[in-house]
Design a protein around this motif. Structure first.
Motif, short mmCIF file in Angstrom:
data_model
loop_
_atom_site.label_atom_id
_atom_site.label_comp_id
_atom_site.label_asym_id
_atom_site.label_seq_id
_atom_site.Cartn_x
_atom_site.Cartn_y
_atom_site.Cartn_z
N SER A 1 1.02 -1.28 -0.11
CA SER A 1 -0.01 0.06 -0.10
C SER A 1 0.82 1.42 0.01
N ILE A 2 2.02 1.21 0.66
CA ILE A 2 3.15 2.30 0.59
C ILE A 2 3.69 2.32 -0.86
N LEU A 3 3.95 1.38 -1.43
CA LEU A 3 4.64 1.28 -2.85
C LEU A 3 3.66 1.91 -3.61
N LYS A 4 2.40 1.59 -3.58
CA LYS A 4 1.31 2.10 -4.46
C LYS A 4 1.11 3.60 -4.33
N VAL A 5 1.29 4.09 -3.29
CA VAL A 5 1.18 5.55 -3.38
C VAL A 5 2.54 6.25 -3.61
#
Length: 319
Positions: A59-63
């Motif tokens: 979820s961090i990578l996506k943002v």
């Protein structure tokens, strides 16, 4: 290169005000706030916001990819007093979130990381007065243990992988905007609320417990200043000592009485007293001052004035 900044844990005490300040400096679209839940109206309306679980790498990578993020401020953590109630959860959140961000930097997805440490890294065997930058560190709380381990991992990732990670050891942070967040130093926020609401306060630390403190504006300035410093100026890649002022519950109550003469304080130390007793009374932050020009601006008298002036408006208190 234009800055594109992600703040993880933006809804916390420091995270909220850090987000607003960075948006003021860099523009609202350049600073992405995130947390596991939504924050204040001021935070939500001042720029982009994303829901992120700090323990979820994907979820961090996506943002990071969505906004082409190049700087991350990892402010998510479970603090000292709360961490003692949920030790395994505190360890998991505090460590896994750090690994997620360090590994993003290691892989080249982001260029620079800020991660806050704390005076909680020190313990009962640490020298209490003018605690040196390098000294005995035997923390006695889960929060402190996680921060000490985090400091070692930050230095490791810098030495091993060249990750540009920067850190400061926050003392107790005082702000009128945020409610107390489960820290041992939070009496120094509660006392102002109670003074204006009830005219009295029952402290969970004893009369003479001196701890290092800092007004939020100084903490925000230090955070931004260390991130803006040239890489060669950052000579310590574990975490820098940081200091502002040191005072006791008695001393801050006496300062409050200058404005509210009838204010009364009593003392009922609880489990947080043992935590406080393991921490320094004052901090030597000469390395931060020498290396990247740190300098605090707010002392006890000025901080008390700021807190009472702002909170008196909230509680409609006339003095």
């Amino acid at each position: 290169m234009n800055k594109s900044i992600l703040i993880i844990g933006a809804c916390g005490q420091i995270g909220t005000e850090l987000t607003l300040k960075l948006r003021e400096i860099n523009g609202e679209k350049a600073v992405i706030a995130s947390d596991i839940h939504e924050g204040s109206n001021e935070l939500m309306q001042s720029g982009p916001f994303e829901l992120i679980n700090a323990m979820d790498y994907d979820s961090i990578l996506k943002v990071v990819e969505k906004y082409a993020i190049n700087e991350v401020y990892l402010m998510a953590a479970m603090l000292s007093a709360t961490g003692e109630k949920f030790p395994e959860k505190a360890w998991e959140l505090n460590m896994n979130s750090l690994f997620n961000v360090l590994n993003l930097a290691k892989s080249g997805k982001i260029k620079k990381v800020f991660w806050p440490s704390s005076i909680a890294v020190f313990g009962p065997t640490t020298p209490k007065e003018n605690t040196p930058q390098e000294t005995v560190m035997e923390p006695s709380t889960v929060y402190g243990i996680s921060k000490q381990a985090g400091e070692r991992w930050c230095e490791y990732y810098f030495n091993k992988f060249g990750v540009d990670v920067r850190s400061i050891r926050y003392p107790g942070i005082i702000s009128w905007k945020a409610n107390p967040g489960g820290g041992t130093t939070d009496y120094a926020i509660e006392i102002f609320h109670k003074a204006l609401q009830e005219g009295k306060y029952n402290s969970f630390l004893n009369k003479e417990t001196k701890l290092p403190m800092m007004y939020i504006d100084d903490a925000i300035d230090a955070t931004i200043n260390i991130m803006d410093a040239k890489p060669e100026a950052i000579k310590i890649r574990s975490s820098y000592n940081l200091a502002g002022m040191s005072f006791t519950p008695h001393e801050v109550s006496e300062e409050i009485k200058k404005t509210i003469p009838n204010f009364e304080i009593s003392y009922s130390p609880d489990f947080r007293q043992k935590i406080a007793d393991s921490w320094p009374k004052s901090i030597d932050d000469s390395k931060a001052r020498e290396d990247w020009g740190w300098n605090h601006k707010v002392d006890l008298e000025k901080m008390t004035t700021i807190m009472l002036e702002n909170l008196s408006l909230k509680y409609d208190f006339n003095y």
